[in-house]
Write an enzyme that holds these catalytic residues in place. Sequence first.
Site, PDB file in Angstrom:
ATOM      1  CB  SER A  22     -28.901  23.351  72.879  1.00 33.09           C
ATOM      2  OG  SER A  22     -30.274  23.327  72.539  1.00 33.09           O
ATOM      3  CE1 TYR A  80     -36.782  25.639  77.203  1.00 30.41           C
ATOM      4  CE2 TYR A  80     -37.286  26.636  75.082  1.00 30.41           C
ATOM      5  CZ  TYR A  80     -36.432  26.455  76.151  1.00 30.41           C
ATOM      6  OH  TYR A  80     -35.223  27.093  76.158  1.00 30.41           O
ATOM      7  CD  GLN A  90     -29.948  20.571  65.305  1.00 29.55           C
ATOM      8  OE1 GLN A  90     -28.957  20.074  64.787  1.00 29.55           O
ATOM      9  NE2 GLN A  90     -31.034  19.866  65.586  1.00 29.55           N
ATOM     10  CG  ASP A 110     -30.174  26.246  70.986  1.00 33.19           C
ATOM     11  OD1 ASP A 110     -30.208  27.086  71.906  1.00 33.19           O
ATOM     12  OD2 ASP A 110     -31.007  25.335  70.877  1.00 33.19           O
TER      13      ASP A 110
END
Length: 373
Positions: free
Chosen positions: A132, A229, A126, A129
Amino acid sequence: MRIAVLKERAPGETRVALTPETAKKFAALGATVAVEEGAGLKASIPDEAYKEAGAEVVTGPKAVEGADIVLGVQAPDVMTLAGAKPGAWVAATFDPFRNSDLIEAYAKGGFEALSMEFMPRITRAQSMDVLSSQSNLAGYKAVISSANEYGRAFPMMMTAAGTVQAAKCFVMGVGVAGLQAIATAKRLGAQVSATDVRSATKEQIMSLGAKPVFVESVEGIEGEGSGGYATEMSEEYQKAQAELVSSHIAKQDIVITTALIPGRPAPRLISDAQIATMKPGSVIFDLAVAHGGNVEGSKPDETVVKHGVKIIGFSNTSAHLAADASALFARNLYNFLSAFWDQEAKRPVLDEEIGNAVRLTQGGKVVNERLAG
């Protein structure tokens, strides 16, 4: 271990892949850091700040000479990598599904292309990323830009001269960008509603104080699609959703569309006929305009007026917040490389799960399974 950063050369790109903060952290790992002169100026980072962080500032593309790793926001042209070590890594965004020629050139040049867009959506990745982090800022900017174009107040205001009603904002697509758009519109005082094909997002919408608008008569996607997604829906669902949106969109002042499907053109969410039902002075922000657009008639970096409705969208939305976007992008890259830093080898050594996901080219070949065929 030499890490190099070039000035971004893509039109409209204001971000930079390294900040003084991450330059200092790479130096602490034992790496030598070289930055092309002027690389950070559009993100409000002067060359002197890099020097103070321990980086070497080099004139022109010579910054990559002897580089083991090159960092970029958008992948540099292979010609600018001349002088980098054979097999050098290039960690950047490649837009892999639309840039096959560039990826082939990387393979022929012997470079190892690491696509930050292909970072797997897993817990331990995370902090790496970039999609994001950049989408988060894009969702915020979409609402701020829409508020600027709207020409009226967002919150309800009670004055001695009468009451100004709150703007009604509808967010289509509840991924990272959509969630931030909802939160931003709520903070500005709008009445916010949102929709998505994934039924699991209802709870997220309500947690932000917005109203979920969902097709109930036809089943959608229960959870996440691949990589977080959404995926394409059945014709039955698309028809039901179009009818629901048509009745809802006519009452809205601001609409933000965020839908993308990796490797395919953006799905069409709003037609010209639906735009015609909206009130004059309303605003639509198409966050997918650079990928074909969710809105009929939208054009990147242009304000299109149809039926009295303004349709806007940027080809590179996060680049409109250059300083913050660069800071987050640079941290993503540092988190990625430092997580795999081998003190004995004095360089990062990728594991199989993340390495296979992000690696596009190696040993003169295109090796990523997602690009096969």
